[in-house]
Write a protein that holds these residues in place. Structure first.
Motif, PDB file in Angstrom:
ATOM      1  N   CYS A  82       0.646  -1.162  -0.007  1.00 51.02           N
ATOM      2  CA  CYS A  82       0.063  -0.113   0.030  1.00 51.02           C
ATOM      3  C   CYS A  82       0.927   1.261   0.049  1.00 51.02           C
ATOM      4  N   ASP A  84       0.432   5.818  -0.763  1.00 53.54           N
ATOM      5  CA  ASP A  84      -0.272   6.976  -1.407  1.00 53.54           C
ATOM      6  C   ASP A  84       0.441   7.901  -2.287  1.00 53.54           C
ATOM      7  N   ARG A 222      -5.209  -2.916  -7.035  1.00 53.41           N
ATOM      8  CA  ARG A 222      -6.433  -2.651  -6.226  1.00 53.41           C
ATOM      9  C   ARG A 222      -6.314  -0.870  -6.034  1.00 53.41           C
ATOM     10  N   PHE A 224      -7.951   2.578  -3.796  1.00 55.55           N
ATOM     11  CA  PHE A 224      -8.731   2.824  -2.855  1.00 55.55           C
ATOM     12  C   PHE A 224      -8.901   4.597  -2.596  1.00 55.55           C
ATOM     13  N   GLU A 225     -10.036   4.821  -2.038  1.00 56.57           N
ATOM     14  CA  GLU A 225     -10.340   5.984  -1.713  1.00 56.57           C
ATOM     15  C   GLU A 225      -9.330   6.882  -0.816  1.00 56.57           C
ATOM     16  N   ASP A 226      -8.993   6.137   0.325  1.00 54.40           N
ATOM     17  CA  ASP A 226      -8.098   6.736   1.237  1.00 54.40           C
ATOM     18  C   ASP A 226      -6.699   6.395   1.157  1.00 54.40           C
ATOM     19  N   CYS A 229      -5.561   2.498   2.182  1.00 56.52           N
ATOM     20  CA  CYS A 229      -5.813   1.411   1.694  1.00 56.52           C
ATOM     21  C   CYS A 229      -6.787   0.533   2.439  1.00 56.52           C
ATOM     22  N   SER A 230      -7.837   1.271   2.984  1.00 55.15           N
ATOM     23  CA  SER A 230      -8.888   0.390   3.733  1.00 55.15           C
ATOM     24  C   SER A 230     -10.250   0.548   3.006  1.00 55.15           C
ATOM     25  N   ALA A 231     -10.534   1.700   2.028  1.00 60.65           N
ATOM     26  CA  ALA A 231     -11.685   1.786   1.389  1.00 60.65           C
ATOM     27  C   ALA A 231     -11.296   1.637  -0.110  1.00 60.65           C
ATOM     28  N   GLU A 232     -11.626   0.221  -0.523  1.00 58.11           N
ATOM     29  CA  GLU A 232     -11.162  -0.021  -1.639  1.00 58.11           C
ATOM     30  C   GLU A 232     -12.549   0.374  -2.618  1.00 58.11           C
ATOM     31  N   LYS A 235     -10.855  -2.669  -8.411  1.00 59.49           N
ATOM     32  CA  LYS A 235     -10.001  -4.001  -8.514  1.00 59.49           C
ATOM     33  C   LYS A 235      -9.993  -4.622  -9.710  1.00 59.49           C
ATOM     34  N   LYS A 258      -3.170   2.766  -3.278  1.00 63.52           N
ATOM     35  CA  LYS A 258      -2.939   1.508  -4.293  1.00 63.52           C
ATOM     36  C   LYS A 258      -2.179   0.605  -3.844  1.00 63.52           C
TER      37      LYS A 258
END
Length: 301
Positions: A82, A84, A222, A224-226, A229-232, A235, A258
């Motif tokens: 993960c 950002d 993957r 993610f919004e956050d 990498c908790s809000a996928e 995919k 990602k």
């Protein structure tokens, strides 16, 4: 000697003469090439890792020409965990103030190809043993020692031999291959006979397996919004074969983190080689024996 000649398959198991067996020999060799099992390869193996070489966010739909784009690659030496790096906030516009959402599509280039690919030869006991060898002979000869008596002939340089009945023949012999027979043992010319085991060079070439062809790496990309990498929200499976592009729904949303996970090696195929018969079997000339025989007696007098 008293010698039986006939089809090799019918050669007697033992001599009926008191002197016992001297030779068991053959002629008319048939020795086809070794019968080799087909070579086989074990399943290909390989290793997959890494991330797409380039990830790009496009301010246009997939395939749009001239649309602005932003790099969305990971940090240097990214291992797919993960990150950002290059995160894009919601509502970002390209160019700024244009009202055009930056996040409309995302393109992933191909993964690195498989490494350390190989195919091992599938073991075969028959291949290791050199193949199945068939040796057949047309004619057999069982030579039996018979009695010799010097007391009946009246001369020291003469020997008396017993009468031999068909299918045996009364023969003299000599090691090696000879083209002429002495009289009166020249009824049919020399018979050259050989040991059952020929001079053997038949075998199978070593099995080989070529480098795997068509092996592929797959992984799961993957988004993610956050940033942790908790809000996928997206995919997709990426491969080492082609780059892919997906739409961002809804356009202009935040793309925070990602990751690339779950690498899988899709086995390639390997071309087999070897397992071909080579060499030949020939009569053992070094241990040949030449027989010269008299005509058989068909009936006892």
């Amino acid at each position: 000697m008293a010698v039986w000649f006939g089809p090799a398959a019918d050669i007697p198991k033992e001599c009926s003469f008191v002197g016992g067996e001297q030779f068991r020999l053959y002629a008319g060799l048939t020795a086809p090439p070794a019968q080799c099992d087909p070579c086989e390869c074990q399943e290909a193996t390989g290793q997959c890792s890494g991330v797409p070489g380039n990830i790009t966010i496009g301010a246009g739909m997939c395939g749009a020409v001239g649309a602005p784009s932003l790099p969305f690659d990971g940090p240097g030496g990214w291992d797919g965990s993960c990150t950002d790096t290059s995160a894009l906030p919601a509502g970002a516009q390209c160019p700024p103030g244009s009202g055009v959402p930056c996040a409309q599509s995302i393109t992933f280039s191909a993964l690195p190809p498989p490494v350390n690919e190989k195919c091992e030869v599938k073991p075969s006991d028959i291949i290791k043993a050199g193949g199945t060898l068939i040796t057949e002979w047309e004619t057999g000869a069982l030579a039996c020692r018979s009695s010799l008596d010097t007391s009946l002939c009246g001369a020291g340089d003469q020997l008396c031999v017993p009468k031999v009945l068909y299918p045996h023949r009364q023969c003299v012999w000599r090691e090696g291959k000879h083209a002429k027979c002495p009289k009166p043992y020249d009824y049919e010319g020399p018979r050259i006979m050989y040991p059952f085991q020929p001079k053997e060079s038949r075998e199978c070439t070593e099995c080989t397996c070529g480098a795997p062809q068509g092996g592929t790496c797959l992984a799961t990309m993957r988004l993610f919004e956050d940033e942790v990498c908790s809000a996928e929200f997206h995919k997709r499976i990426v491969s080492s074969e082609v780059s892919v592009c997906d739409p961002i729904i809804p356009a202009g949303r935040a793309i925070g983190g990602k990751s690339v996970t779950d690498h899988v090696y899709i086995k390639g195929t390997c071309e087999t080689g070897g397992g071909e018969p080579i060499g030949e079997a020939v009569e053992d000339d070094e241990n040949a024996v030449t027989f010269c025989c008299r005509q058989s007696y068909i009936f006892d007098e």
